[in-house]
Write a protein that holds these residues in place. Sequence first.
Motif, PDB file in Angstrom:
ATOM      1  N   UNK A 167       0.844  -1.185   0.000  1.00  0.00           N
ATOM      2  CA  UNK A 167       0.000   0.000   0.000  1.00  0.00           C
ATOM      3  C   UNK A 167       0.881   1.237   0.000  1.00  0.00           C
ATOM      4  N   UNK A 168       0.504   2.212  -0.834  1.00  0.00           N
ATOM      5  CA  UNK A 168       1.167   3.508  -0.829  1.00  0.00           C
ATOM      6  C   UNK A 168       0.088   4.572  -0.952  1.00  0.00           C
ATOM      7  N   UNK A 169       0.476   5.825  -0.787  1.00  0.00           N
ATOM      8  CA  UNK A 169      -0.494   6.901  -0.772  1.00  0.00           C
ATOM      9  C   UNK A 169      -0.181   7.919  -1.860  1.00  0.00           C
ATOM     10  N   UNK A 170      -1.251   8.519  -2.374  1.00  0.00           N
ATOM     11  CA  UNK A 170      -1.125   9.537  -3.417  1.00  0.00           C
ATOM     12  C   UNK A 170      -2.166  10.618  -3.130  1.00  0.00           C
ATOM     13  N   UNK A 171      -1.887  11.836  -3.520  1.00  0.00           N
ATOM     14  CA  UNK A 171      -2.822  12.936  -3.285  1.00  0.00           C
ATOM     15  C   UNK A 171      -4.113  12.716  -4.052  1.00  0.00           C
ATOM     16  N   UNK A 172      -5.241  12.996  -3.397  1.00  0.00           N
ATOM     17  CA  UNK A 172      -6.554  12.783  -4.002  1.00  0.00           C
ATOM     18  C   UNK A 172      -6.755  13.666  -5.231  1.00  0.00           C
ATOM     19  N   UNK A 173      -6.137  14.841  -5.247  1.00  0.00           N
ATOM     20  CA  UNK A 173      -6.279  15.728  -6.397  1.00  0.00           C
ATOM     21  C   UNK A 173      -5.679  15.118  -7.664  1.00  0.00           C
ATOM     22  N   UNK A 174      -4.701  14.261  -7.511  1.00  0.00           N
ATOM     23  CA  UNK A 174      -4.057  13.628  -8.666  1.00  0.00           C
ATOM     24  C   UNK A 174      -4.811  12.393  -9.148  1.00  0.00           C
ATOM     25  N   UNK A 175      -5.406  11.653  -8.227  1.00  0.00           N
ATOM     26  CA  UNK A 175      -6.023  10.361  -8.564  1.00  0.00           C
ATOM     27  C   UNK A 175      -7.368  10.605  -9.228  1.00  0.00           C
ATOM     28  N   UNK A 176      -7.360  10.574 -10.541  1.00  0.00           N
ATOM     29  CA  UNK A 176      -8.544  10.777 -11.374  1.00  0.00           C
ATOM     30  C   UNK A 176      -8.475   9.782 -12.530  1.00  0.00           C
ATOM     31  N   UNK A 177      -9.579   9.615 -13.243  1.00  0.00           N
ATOM     32  CA  UNK A 177      -9.522   8.712 -14.405  1.00  0.00           C
ATOM     33  C   UNK A 177      -8.410   9.128 -15.374  1.00  0.00           C
ATOM     34  N   UNK A 178      -7.718   8.142 -15.899  1.00  0.00           N
ATOM     35  CA  UNK A 178      -6.599   8.274 -16.837  1.00  0.00           C
ATOM     36  C   UNK A 178      -5.308   8.763 -16.189  1.00  0.00           C
ATOM     37  N   UNK A 179      -5.271   8.884 -14.876  1.00  0.00           N
ATOM     38  CA  UNK A 179      -4.032   9.223 -14.171  1.00  0.00           C
ATOM     39  C   UNK A 179      -3.163   7.973 -14.113  1.00  0.00           C
ATOM     40  N   UNK A 180      -1.869   8.153 -14.287  1.00  0.00           N
ATOM     41  CA  UNK A 180      -0.932   7.036 -14.206  1.00  0.00           C
ATOM     42  C   UNK A 180       0.146   7.351 -13.190  1.00  0.00           C
ATOM     43  N   UNK A 181       0.518   6.342 -12.427  1.00  0.00           N
ATOM     44  CA  UNK A 181       1.612   6.467 -11.479  1.00  0.00           C
ATOM     45  C   UNK A 181       2.288   5.110 -11.340  1.00  0.00           C
ATOM     46  N   UNK A 182       3.500   5.126 -10.845  1.00  0.00           N
ATOM     47  CA  UNK A 182       4.222   3.884 -10.592  1.00  0.00           C
ATOM     48  C   UNK A 182       4.091   3.528  -9.130  1.00  0.00           C
ATOM     49  N   UNK A 183       3.967   2.247  -8.853  1.00  0.00           N
ATOM     50  CA  UNK A 183       3.988   1.769  -7.472  1.00  0.00           C
ATOM     51  C   UNK A 183       5.352   2.124  -6.893  1.00  0.00           C
TER      52      UNK A 183
END
Length: 76
Positions: free
Chosen positions: A16-32
């Motif tokens: 489990x990791x955390x990311x800002x809610x403002x970034x997490x939207x449809x089509x957002x990509x991030x690396x674990x």
Amino acid sequence: MIDDKVKIKCTNCSQVFRERAQKVRPNFQTNCVHCNRLITFEFGSEDPNIRRALSSAKEIRAVVEIELKARANADR
């Protein structure tokens, strides 16, 4: 102030990791941050972890917006 981060569980490594809610939207990509696997956030995803993160982010953004409006009204 409410915590504006969403918990994300990686399907690959189950960490489990955390990311800002403002970034997490449809089509957002991030690396674990643990295994470096690319995660793409889409509501149509079969991965329940991704759908849960998107829903949580949406709820957090709504609560933060309400809180900001309440502060603005209190300052008047």
